[in-house]
Every structure is written in structure tokens, then in C-alpha cells.
Motif scaffolding. Structure first.
Motif, PDB file in Angstrom:
ATOM      1  N   THR A 272      16.130 -35.872 -13.705  1.00  0.00           N
ATOM      2  CA  THR A 272      16.940 -35.340 -14.805  1.00  0.00           C
ATOM      3  C   THR A 272      16.978 -36.270 -16.015  1.00  0.00           C
ATOM      4  OG1 THR A 272      18.936 -36.296 -13.800  1.00  0.00           O
ATOM      5  CG2 THR A 272      18.402 -33.998 -13.248  1.00  0.00           C
ATOM      6  N   GLU A 273      16.589 -37.521 -15.826  1.00  0.00           N
ATOM      7  CA  GLU A 273      16.541 -38.477 -16.948  1.00  0.00           C
ATOM      8  C   GLU A 273      15.361 -39.414 -16.729  1.00  0.00           C
ATOM      9  OE1 GLU A 273      17.700 -40.223 -20.573  1.00  0.00           O
ATOM     10  OE2 GLU A 273      18.523 -38.453 -19.603  1.00  0.00           O
ATOM     11  N   PHE A 274      14.549 -39.555 -17.781  1.00  0.00           N
ATOM     12  CA  PHE A 274      13.372 -40.419 -17.699  1.00  0.00           C
ATOM     13  C   PHE A 274      13.111 -40.909 -19.127  1.00  0.00           C
ATOM     14  CE2 PHE A 274       8.718 -41.186 -17.448  1.00  0.00           C
ATOM     15  CZ  PHE A 274       8.678 -41.993 -16.329  1.00  0.00           C
ATOM     16  N   SER A 275      13.857 -41.935 -19.535  1.00  0.00           N
ATOM     17  CA  SER A 275      13.780 -42.362 -20.928  1.00  0.00           C
ATOM     18  C   SER A 275      14.094 -43.850 -21.078  1.00  0.00           C
ATOM     19  CB  SER A 275      14.754 -41.548 -21.798  1.00  0.00           C
ATOM     20  OG  SER A 275      16.088 -41.802 -21.408  1.00  0.00           O
ATOM     21  N   GLN A 276      13.802 -44.361 -22.264  1.00  0.00           N
ATOM     22  CA  GLN A 276      14.143 -45.723 -22.655  1.00  0.00           C
ATOM     23  C   GLN A 276      15.413 -45.653 -23.497  1.00  0.00           C
ATOM     24  OE1 GLN A 276      11.194 -47.472 -25.169  1.00  0.00           O
ATOM     25  NE2 GLN A 276      12.032 -49.532 -25.084  1.00  0.00           N
ATOM     26  N   VAL A 277      16.418 -46.427 -23.122  1.00  0.00           N
ATOM     27  CA  VAL A 277      17.701 -46.389 -23.817  1.00  0.00           C
ATOM     28  C   VAL A 277      17.944 -47.727 -24.523  1.00  0.00           C
ATOM     29  CG1 VAL A 277      20.195 -46.090 -23.566  1.00  0.00           C
ATOM     30  CG2 VAL A 277      18.624 -44.756 -22.134  1.00  0.00           C
ATOM     31  N   PHE A 278      18.185 -47.652 -25.835  1.00  0.00           N
ATOM     32  CA  PHE A 278      18.450 -48.842 -26.636  1.00  0.00           C
ATOM     33  C   PHE A 278      19.954 -49.055 -26.755  1.00  0.00           C
ATOM     34  CE2 PHE A 278      14.135 -47.968 -27.793  1.00  0.00           C
ATOM     35  CZ  PHE A 278      13.577 -49.196 -28.134  1.00  0.00           C
ATOM     36  N   ALA A 279      20.445 -50.166 -26.198  1.00  0.00           N
ATOM     37  CA  ALA A 279      21.846 -50.542 -26.376  1.00  0.00           C
ATOM     38  C   ALA A 279      22.060 -51.148 -27.758  1.00  0.00           C
ATOM     39  CB  ALA A 279      22.265 -51.530 -25.294  1.00  0.00           C
ATOM     40  N   THR A 280      21.051 -51.861 -28.251  1.00  0.00           N
ATOM     41  CA  THR A 280      21.009 -52.429 -29.597  1.00  0.00           C
ATOM     42  C   THR A 280      19.585 -52.222 -30.102  1.00  0.00           C
ATOM     43  OG1 THR A 280      20.248 -54.659 -28.988  1.00  0.00           O
ATOM     44  CG2 THR A 280      22.622 -54.225 -28.827  1.00  0.00           C
ATOM     45  N   PRO A 281      19.309 -52.492 -31.386  1.00  0.00           N
ATOM     46  CA  PRO A 281      17.929 -52.325 -31.868  1.00  0.00           C
ATOM     47  C   PRO A 281      16.910 -53.182 -31.127  1.00  0.00           C
ATOM     48  CG  PRO A 281      19.436 -52.416 -33.714  1.00  0.00           C
ATOM     49  CD  PRO A 281      20.254 -52.749 -32.493  1.00  0.00           C
TER      50      PRO A 281
ATOM     51  N   ALA B  10      15.012 -48.955 -19.168  1.00  0.00           N
ATOM     52  CA  ALA B  10      14.595 -47.641 -18.689  1.00  0.00           C
ATOM     53  C   ALA B  10      15.692 -47.054 -17.822  1.00  0.00           C
ATOM     54  CB  ALA B  10      13.310 -47.759 -17.886  1.00  0.00           C
ATOM     55  N   VAL B  11      15.846 -45.746 -17.901  1.00  0.00           N
ATOM     56  CA  VAL B  11      16.800 -45.036 -17.050  1.00  0.00           C
ATOM     57  C   VAL B  11      16.055 -43.899 -16.347  1.00  0.00           C
ATOM     58  CG1 VAL B  11      18.884 -43.629 -16.963  1.00  0.00           C
ATOM     59  CG2 VAL B  11      18.771 -45.569 -18.526  1.00  0.00           C
ATOM     60  N   VAL B  12      16.096 -43.912 -15.031  1.00  0.00           N
ATOM     61  CA  VAL B  12      15.529 -42.834 -14.219  1.00  0.00           C
ATOM     62  C   VAL B  12      16.648 -42.310 -13.333  1.00  0.00           C
ATOM     63  CG1 VAL B  12      13.826 -42.172 -12.491  1.00  0.00           C
ATOM     64  CG2 VAL B  12      13.223 -43.854 -14.253  1.00  0.00           C
TER      65      VAL B  12
END
Length: 200
Positions: A118-127, A132-134
Motif C-alpha cells: 500500500t506504500e512504496f515511496s521515499q519520504v523526505f522529513a527535511t530537504p 524509504a517506506v514500504v
């Protein structure tokens, strides 16, 4: 003569600007989940099938990322980077290679491991900082597709760089974590006799 010289100079300058712009263009980068790791496969009496599924918005060739510090609900896509195939297919291929499963529909396996991503992306907490979140859920199903066991997936891996290359590396690492997670879970279920109907 002066007119001819001016025209030649203008043509030369235009050529320089064009060449400079073309040289600055970034080539399209194509990624997969990397080569097969050296993992000892589970010993089974009967083949086990696997099916990996993803929602349409996560099953394109685009490499997705989120800017959590701006709007975490908005998906972005890298312009100059692509997966070699849809992520669900890449994940399934990786698990087939690593764990010795057979693709669902290509054998008469008694049981199938269904993985819903349901989730397969790169998440930026800061620039500059991302991971990665799976996420998703996996289920063991018997021949009649009744559920034997299920487990949630919630994996994170830090990215080495704030770009597509770093995101792909982190997502690949998360799939390696998933591989180990599945292997350990299968061993637990086999030891408990819960996969007896699968011929394990």
C-alpha cells in the motif's frame, strides 16, 4: 563583409548555447531492485506461490516521493528516473529469486503468499533527510483461498542521498528486510504446523 561576419558570429554563439543546454540535460536513469543476495532458501516439500499486488497509483514506472515537511499526502515523481518495471512486479521477481517461490498462476502450488503493498515511496522529513517506506499486508492462503495467517508490513530504511538514487537504494534495502521477514515468518508457521495444508 561586416554583415557576413556578424551572421557567422551569431550562428556560432547560437551553436554554443544549444550545445551547452544539451550537455546539461540529465540522462534518464532506469533502476531495478538490485542483484540477488546470497540467502539460503527455505526447504519445502511442495512449491509455494507468491502474488504481489499494489494499487494503480503505486504500480507505474515512476519513482515516487513525498515531501513530509510540506504536504505528506501529496505524491511526487522524479522526472529523470524510472523503474524498469512496475514495483509490484519487481518486488515479486525479487522474492521469487531470493526465497524460491513460484509466481502465482504458474504452478499448482497448494498455498500462495499474497503481498498487498500500500506504500512504496521515499519520504523526505527535511530537504536533505529521507527514508524509504514500504507498508502493506501479507497473507498465507490455502488452496481454497482461505486465510491461514496474516501479518502487517511496516518497513523503513534511511536513504544515503536526497535523490532518486538514494531513494532506490533505501527501497531496495527495505525489500531485503521484507525478504528476511518472510523467511522467518514462514519458518515460524512451519514449526507450528500452520502450513501443513500447503504440503510444507
Amino acid at each position: 563583409m561586416r554583415l557576413i561576419f556578424s551572421l557567422l558570429l551569431a550562428i556560432s554563439l547560437a551553436g554554443c548555447f544549444t550545445a551547452g543546454k544539451r550537455g546539461a540535460e540529465q540522462a534518464l536513469a532506469i533502476y531495478d531492485l538490485g542483484p540477488q543476495a546470497n540467502i539460503e532458501r527455505q526447504q519445502r516439500k511442495q512449491p509455494m506461490a507468491i502474488e504481489v499486488r499494489a494499487p494503480l497509483w503505486f504500480d507505474s514506472m515512476g519513482i515516487e516521493y513525498r515531501l513530509a515537511y510540506v504536504d505528506v499526502a501529496r505524491l511526487h515523481e522524479y522526472a529523470k528516473a524510472r523503474w524498469v518495471g512496475p514495483p509490484a512486479q519487481l518486488i515479486q521477481q525479487k522474492l521469487v529469486q531470493q526465497l524460491g517461490f513460484v509466481p502465482h498462476g504458474q504452478s499448482r502450488a497448494n498455498c500462495v503468499l499474497r503481498v498487498d503493498v500500500t506504500e512504496f515511496s521515499q519520504v523526505f522529513a527535511t530537504p536533505e533527510a529521507s527514508h524509504a517506506v514500504v507498508q502493506g499486508r501479507m497473507q498465507w492462503l490455502d488452496r481454497s483461498r482461505a486465510r491461514i495467517a496474516e501479518r502487517d508490513i511496516n518497513l523503513r530504511s534511511a536513504a544515503s542521498s536526497p535523490d532518486a538514487r538514494g531513494g532506490v537504494g533505501a527501497l531496495s534495502a527495505s525489500i531485503e528486510q521484507l525478504t528476511v521477514m518472510i523467511q522467518q515468518w514462514e519458518s515460524e508457521l512451519m514449526a507450528a504446523g500452520q502450513l501443513r495444508a500447503c504440503g510444507a
